[in-house]
Enzyme design. Structure first.
Site, short mmCIF file in Angstrom:
data_model
loop_
_atom_site.label_atom_id
_atom_site.label_comp_id
_atom_site.label_asym_id
_atom_site.label_seq_id
_atom_site.Cartn_x
_atom_site.Cartn_y
_atom_site.Cartn_z
N HIS A 1 -4.88 -2.48 -6.92
CA HIS A 1 -5.46 -2.56 -5.42
C HIS A 1 -4.38 -3.37 -4.48
CE1 HIS A 1 -8.51 -4.02 -2.67
NE2 HIS A 1 -7.88 -5.26 -2.73
N ARG B 1 0.75 -1.29 -0.14
CA ARG B 1 0.03 0.24 -0.01
C ARG B 1 0.82 1.30 0.04
NH1 ARG B 1 -5.57 -0.42 0.41
NH2 ARG B 1 -5.80 1.60 1.27
N GLU C 1 -9.43 -11.93 0.00
CA GLU C 1 -9.45 -11.58 -1.01
C GLU C 1 -8.63 -12.71 -1.88
OE1 GLU C 1 -7.70 -7.57 -0.92
OE2 GLU C 1 -9.41 -6.60 -0.31
N1 LIG Z 1 -13.41 9.36 -4.50
C1 LIG Z 1 -13.46 8.20 -5.46
N2 LIG Z 1 -13.67 8.54 -6.75
C2 LIG Z 1 -13.62 7.38 -7.57
N3 LIG Z 1 -13.47 6.18 -7.35
C3 LIG Z 1 -12.75 6.02 -6.30
C4 LIG Z 1 -13.00 6.92 -5.26
N4 LIG Z 1 -12.46 6.35 -3.91
C5 LIG Z 1 -12.13 5.19 -4.16
N5 LIG Z 1 -12.29 4.76 -5.58
C6 LIG Z 1 -12.25 3.45 -6.38
O1 LIG Z 1 -12.41 2.47 -5.45
C7 LIG Z 1 -11.34 1.67 -5.13
C8 LIG Z 1 -11.51 0.97 -3.83
O2 LIG Z 1 -11.57 2.23 -2.95
P1 LIG Z 1 -10.78 2.01 -1.36
O3 LIG Z 1 -10.76 0.81 -0.79
O4 LIG Z 1 -11.37 3.12 -0.32
O5 LIG Z 1 -9.35 2.45 -1.95
P2 LIG Z 1 -7.94 1.73 -1.73
O6 LIG Z 1 -7.79 0.97 -3.40
O7 LIG Z 1 -6.86 2.79 -1.77
O8 LIG Z 1 -8.14 0.59 -0.82
C9 LIG Z 1 -10.17 2.57 -5.33
O9 LIG Z 1 -8.68 1.89 -5.48
C10 LIG Z 1 -10.65 3.38 -6.55
O10 LIG Z 1 -10.39 2.69 -7.67
MG LIG Z 2 -9.61 -0.78 -0.31
#
Ligand SMILES: Nc1ncnc2c1ncn2[C@@H]1O[C@H](COP(=O)(O)OP(=O)(O)O)[C@@H](O)[C@H]1O
Ligand SMILES: [Mg+2]
Ligand SMILES: Nc1ccn([C@@H]2O[C@H](COP(=O)(O)OP(=O)(O)OP(=O)(O)O)[C@@H](O)[C@H]2O)c(=O)n1
Length: 171
Positions: free
Chosen positions: A121, A88, A132
């Protein structure tokens, strides 16, 4: 003794399609982690939605699911004593402008196109990593991993198989 932790990495469709991004990402993965499993798949919208079910109520859920089922994705099970946090950190912030501004040499800072199309991801906890990995590798046995394979990947002998993009037992 410090055991290997596992994380699921997913290289998202726009990055799989971009040879410069993909080879850069593969290089940093190979240099930092043991690669326990690799698989290239496409998802239908239902599977993508189930994977991201925790975001079902979010405004971006629909575009996220549409995007994640729009092309090939690469799945990697990564091993490192600190795999979840390390991957991350290498990704950088979720939001692309934040990544470009605060961490320009992170993978999202370099190759992110939007908040949705943010390169890759990474699992965010031990529990989510287990869920996952099971989700995409239903045959993966955590029992076998803890009793047997973890030691092999930690102590060797293993070699990197370029064709599989995976570390394997050295015979
Ligand atoms: N504000 C946003 N606008 C558009 N897409 C988003 C947004 N927040 C998250 N996403 C999408 O959803 C995925 C999952 O979100 P999250 O689990 O919060 O982030 P991460 O992937 O960093 O763990 C993100 O990797 C991104 O592709
Ligand atoms: Mg996430
Ligand atoms: N209610 C909303 C709507 C949008 N946004 C933010 O505004 C960004 C830009 O929205 P949009 O122009 O739709 O994004 P795109 O450039 O089309 O890219 P993508 O759909 O891949 O995110 C979103 O990603 C999101 O981070 C937000 O925070 N809250």
């Amino acid at each position: 003794m410090c055991k290997l932790q596992l994380s699921l990495a997913i290289i998202k469709p726009h990055a799989v399609k971009n040879p410069v991004a993909l080879s850069y990402i593969r290089n940093v993965i190979k240099n930092k982690f043991v690669v326990v499993k690799t698989k290239r798949v496409t998802l239908d919208q239902e599977t993508a939605g189930n994977f991201y079910i925790e975001h079902e109520e979010k405004f971006f859920f629909n575009r996220l699911v549409t995007f994640m089922s729009s092309g090939y994705i690469d799945l990697h099970v990564l091993g490192h004593r600190n795999a979840i946090q390390l991957w991350r950190t290498m990704l950088g912030p979720t939001k692309v402008f934040k990544a470009q501004f605060e961490d320009p040499y992170s993978l999202r800072g370099m190759f992110g196109l939007s908040d949705t199309r943010n390169v890759a991801h990474g699992s965010d906890s031990i529990a989510s990593a287990e869920r996952e990995i099971k989700f995409f590798f239903p045959d993966f046995s955590f029992y076998e991993w803890h009793t047997n394979t973890e030691q092999l990947y930690r102590k060797g002998p293993i070699i990197f198989n370029k064709h599989l993009f995976q570390h394997v037992r050295k015979l």
